[in-house]
Design a protein around this motif. Structure first.
Motif, short mmCIF file in Angstrom:
data_model
loop_
_atom_site.label_atom_id
_atom_site.label_comp_id
_atom_site.label_asym_id
_atom_site.label_seq_id
_atom_site.Cartn_x
_atom_site.Cartn_y
_atom_site.Cartn_z
N PRO A 306 105.11 58.73 5.73
CA PRO A 306 104.05 59.42 4.99
C PRO A 306 102.76 58.63 4.92
N VAL A 307 102.84 57.31 4.97
CA VAL A 307 101.62 56.50 4.93
C VAL A 307 100.80 56.74 6.19
N ALA A 308 101.47 56.76 7.34
CA ALA A 308 100.75 57.04 8.59
C ALA A 308 100.16 58.45 8.56
N ALA A 309 100.92 59.42 8.02
CA ALA A 309 100.42 60.79 7.97
C ALA A 309 99.21 60.91 7.06
N LEU A 310 99.29 60.31 5.88
CA LEU A 310 98.17 60.40 4.93
C LEU A 310 96.96 59.60 5.40
N GLN A 311 97.20 58.48 6.08
CA GLN A 311 96.08 57.72 6.62
C GLN A 311 95.34 58.53 7.67
N SER A 312 96.10 59.22 8.53
CA SER A 312 95.47 60.07 9.54
C SER A 312 94.69 61.21 8.88
N LEU A 313 95.24 61.77 7.82
CA LEU A 313 94.56 62.86 7.13
C LEU A 313 93.30 62.35 6.43
N ALA A 314 93.38 61.18 5.80
CA ALA A 314 92.19 60.60 5.17
C ALA A 314 91.10 60.32 6.19
N ASP A 315 91.48 59.83 7.36
CA ASP A 315 90.51 59.57 8.42
C ASP A 315 89.87 60.87 8.90
N ALA A 316 90.70 61.91 9.06
CA ALA A 316 90.17 63.19 9.54
C ALA A 316 89.18 63.79 8.54
N LEU A 317 89.38 63.52 7.26
CA LEU A 317 88.51 64.05 6.22
C LEU A 317 87.34 63.13 5.90
N GLY A 318 87.37 61.93 6.47
CA GLY A 318 86.35 60.94 6.11
C GLY A 318 86.44 60.53 4.65
N ALA A 319 87.65 60.51 4.12
CA ALA A 319 87.87 60.17 2.71
C ALA A 319 87.79 58.67 2.52
N ARG A 320 86.85 58.24 1.74
CA ARG A 320 86.64 56.81 1.53
C ARG A 320 87.59 56.27 0.45
N PRO A 321 87.88 54.97 0.50
CA PRO A 321 88.68 54.37 -0.59
C PRO A 321 88.00 54.57 -1.93
N VAL A 322 88.78 54.89 -2.94
CA VAL A 322 88.26 55.14 -4.27
C VAL A 322 89.27 54.63 -5.28
N ALA A 323 88.77 54.06 -6.36
CA ALA A 323 89.65 53.48 -7.37
C ALA A 323 90.42 54.59 -8.09
N LEU A 324 91.66 54.27 -8.43
CA LEU A 324 92.45 55.20 -9.22
C LEU A 324 91.91 55.25 -10.65
N PRO A 325 91.97 56.40 -11.30
CA PRO A 325 91.49 56.50 -12.68
C PRO A 325 92.28 55.59 -13.61
N ASP A 326 91.58 55.01 -14.58
CA ASP A 326 92.23 54.15 -15.57
C ASP A 326 93.02 55.04 -16.54
N PRO A 327 94.28 54.74 -16.78
CA PRO A 327 95.08 55.58 -17.69
C PRO A 327 94.80 55.32 -19.17
N GLY A 328 93.91 54.39 -19.47
CA GLY A 328 93.62 54.10 -20.86
C GLY A 328 94.48 52.97 -21.39
N PRO A 329 94.35 52.68 -22.70
CA PRO A 329 95.08 51.55 -23.26
C PRO A 329 96.58 51.80 -23.29
N ARG A 330 97.32 50.72 -23.21
CA ARG A 330 98.78 50.81 -23.33
C ARG A 330 99.12 51.35 -24.72
N PRO A 331 100.05 52.30 -24.80
CA PRO A 331 100.36 52.88 -26.12
C PRO A 331 101.08 51.89 -27.03
N GLN A 332 101.02 52.17 -28.31
CA GLN A 332 101.77 51.41 -29.30
C GLN A 332 103.16 52.04 -29.46
#
Length: 515
Positions: A306-332
């Motif tokens: 799946p990594v090879a498949a998704l990498q090929s798809l990202a390349d085909a779309l010109g999808a640039r690396p982007v940071a994952l959203p921060d999930p916020g503070p660790r819960p109590q």
């Protein structure tokens, strides 16, 4: 050299160095051979379904196959439920199943069975060795099959006379084939769909597509196109916590799943076997959970990378690396009476870095994900095939697969825990860092919901079949009988204190949480 000695040496030469075992008479020469060659770690399970479940959990974390040692057809039958789960999870396992001596089979002795036929229902590769001279070669092929991406169940049936007979020879290790190449037309088609339909498109991850490297690529693609990403409900191993996607799974319940998927017109499958379908048929409900007009597009099959498949798809779309959203503070840690939300928050608040969660919480834990996104990075393991009794042995095998270096948290429904209770004994024997949290509601709660789903009306007899409270199961005493210390908690504060103290122990501990 007898056949058993050639088998052990072949397994070791092929990289199989862990054996989960429950042997019998037919396997005694194999057991004896284990003493003659160093390097094979043997772990005893007190019932075969613990043995096969441990091998499943081991593979999911170690990412290499172990072997099991099972006693004849009935022993294989005992282990089949968790082999079903392992096959659905695409775990790699080499089953060594002892059998009647070739010349003894015509006499139909009591343990004689259609071992080959049973093995084929839960295996992708099955072979019966008929001569000691062939056993090493067959074993090497079995390991090759088990290591075939992403993992397969290989079952090698070993007649007793082939095990003890002379003229054995060590087999040469055989490398598995590389995963099948990604189809360029599939990549182009998925890219076109995602460009054209954007928020009407779903990227569905399963198998190793739910691991961290594939998730990062899926997020790049989603950020570039506006598509939604979800994990298949049947994704058996999901990388979760900080630094991973805030993935949600397709819901289990049919009505919830239909609502979650109703807006999608196109679903791109990344290592998913199929589009989402219900576990069961229900009156007046469809079998599939996605809209009838939705189209399925396969980017990669389960046996493709799946990594090879998704990498090929990202390349085909010109999808640039982007940071994952921060999930916020660790819960109590939560307080008060135990609730699914409160327990999830407490686990997220207290779990150590790089923990492993083996989740067989069944109905109690269906909402755990959204409260644990901000936990430290961890691996979350699910029942791969829905056969209950997997959570405790998978936790046990996962701890061994992690070299006893990672804390395993087993979130465990009480009814299904009784299927494989003996896992606690192996945890105590091996001094494994497993914290088991028994979610004790005293009933098969999932089946009460299923009654409503199928439109049946339960009466006193039916409800009696779902009640575990007469007599009451005392999990602290049951654990003590298996050599595992435990304590009861009635509040989330008590659970948090017990959980935190257990994480500092190098041995297993059980918490009976009254829910």
């Amino acid at each position: 050299m007898n056949g058993a000695r050639s088998l052990v040496q072949t397994l070791l030469a092929s990289g199989v160095d862990t054996c989960f075992a429950n042997p019998g008479t037919s396997e005694m020469h194999f057991v004896a051979a284990l003493d003659q060659f160093p390097g094979m770690k043997c772990v005893l399970g007190l019932q075969e379904n613990i043995v096969t479940g441990m091998a499943d959990g081991y593979y999911r974390i170690a990412r290499k196959p172990a072997c099991t040692l099972l006693h004849c057809g009935p022993g294989l039958a005992n282990g089949m439920a968790n082999l079903h789960n392992a096959r659905r999870a695409r775990s790699g396992i080499v089953n060594i199943v002892g059998d009647q001596a070739t010349y003894h089979r015509p006499y139909d002795a009591p343990l004689t069975a259609d071992t080959d036929g049973m093995a084929r229902t839960v295996s992708q590769w099955v072979q019966t060795s008929m001569r000691p001279a062939d056993l090493g070669r067959d074993a090497a092929l079995a390991v090759r099959a088990a290591r075939t991406f992403p993992g397969q169940i290989a079952t090698l049936i070993l007649p007793a006379d082939v095990s003890w007979g002379e003229s054995g020879a060590v087999g040469e290790p055989v490398a598995p084939a590389e995963p099948a190449a990604v189809d360029g037309h599939a990549v182009e088609g998925a890219a076109r769909i995602l460009r054209d339909y954007r928020d009407k498109a779903l990227i569905l991850l399963s198998g190793q597509a739910a691991f961290a490297p594939a998730q990062a690529l899926a997020w790049r693609i989603a950020a570039a196109t506006g598509a939604t990403v979800m994990a298949d409900f049947l994704a058996a191993h999901v990388a979760r916590g900080r630094g991973r996607m805030q993935l949600e799974r397709v819901p289990y319940a049919m009505d919830a799943a239909i609502r979650a998927l109703e807006r999608f017109e196109h679903i791109v499958l990344v290592n998913a076997q199929s589009g989402p379908v219900g576990f069961f048929a229900y009156p007046d409900m469809p079998s599939v959970q996605y809209p009838p007009n939705a189209q399925l597009h396969r980017l990669s099959r389960p046996e493709q990378d799946p990594v090879a498949a998704l990498q090929s798809l990202a390349d085909a779309l010109g999808a640039r690396p982007v940071a994952l959203p921060d999930p916020g503070p660790r819960p109590q840690a939560a307080s008060g009476a135990p609730t699914p939300e409160g327990l999830a928050q407490t686990v997220a608040a207290l779990m150590p870095e790089n923990a492993i969660v083996s989740d067989e919480s069944i109905s109690f834990g269906r909402g755990f994900y959204k409260f644990t996104h901000a936990a430290p990075a961890h691996d979350w393991l699910h029942l791969g095939g829905g056969a209950i009794g997997g959570g405790m042995p998978v936790a046990t095998g996962a701890a061994i697969g992690a070299g006893r270096q990672r804390r395993v948290i087993n979130l465990q429904a009480d009814g299904s825990a009784m299927y494989t209770l003996q896992s606690l004994w192996t945890q105590a024997r091996e001094r494994l860092p497993v914290t088991t949290i028994i979610l004790k509601n005293g009933k098969y709660n999932i089946l009460i919901g299923e009654y409503k789903g199928v439109g049946a009306v339960p009466g006193p007899t039916a409800m009696g079949m779902l009640d575990l409270g007469n007599p009451d199961l005392d999990w602290v005493r049951l654990a003590a009988g298996m050599g595992v210390a435990g304590a009861r908690a009635t509040t989330l504060e008590e659970c948090a204190d017990l959980m935190g103290s257990s994480f500092s122990r190098p041995e297993p501990f059980l918490i009976e949480l009254l829910v």
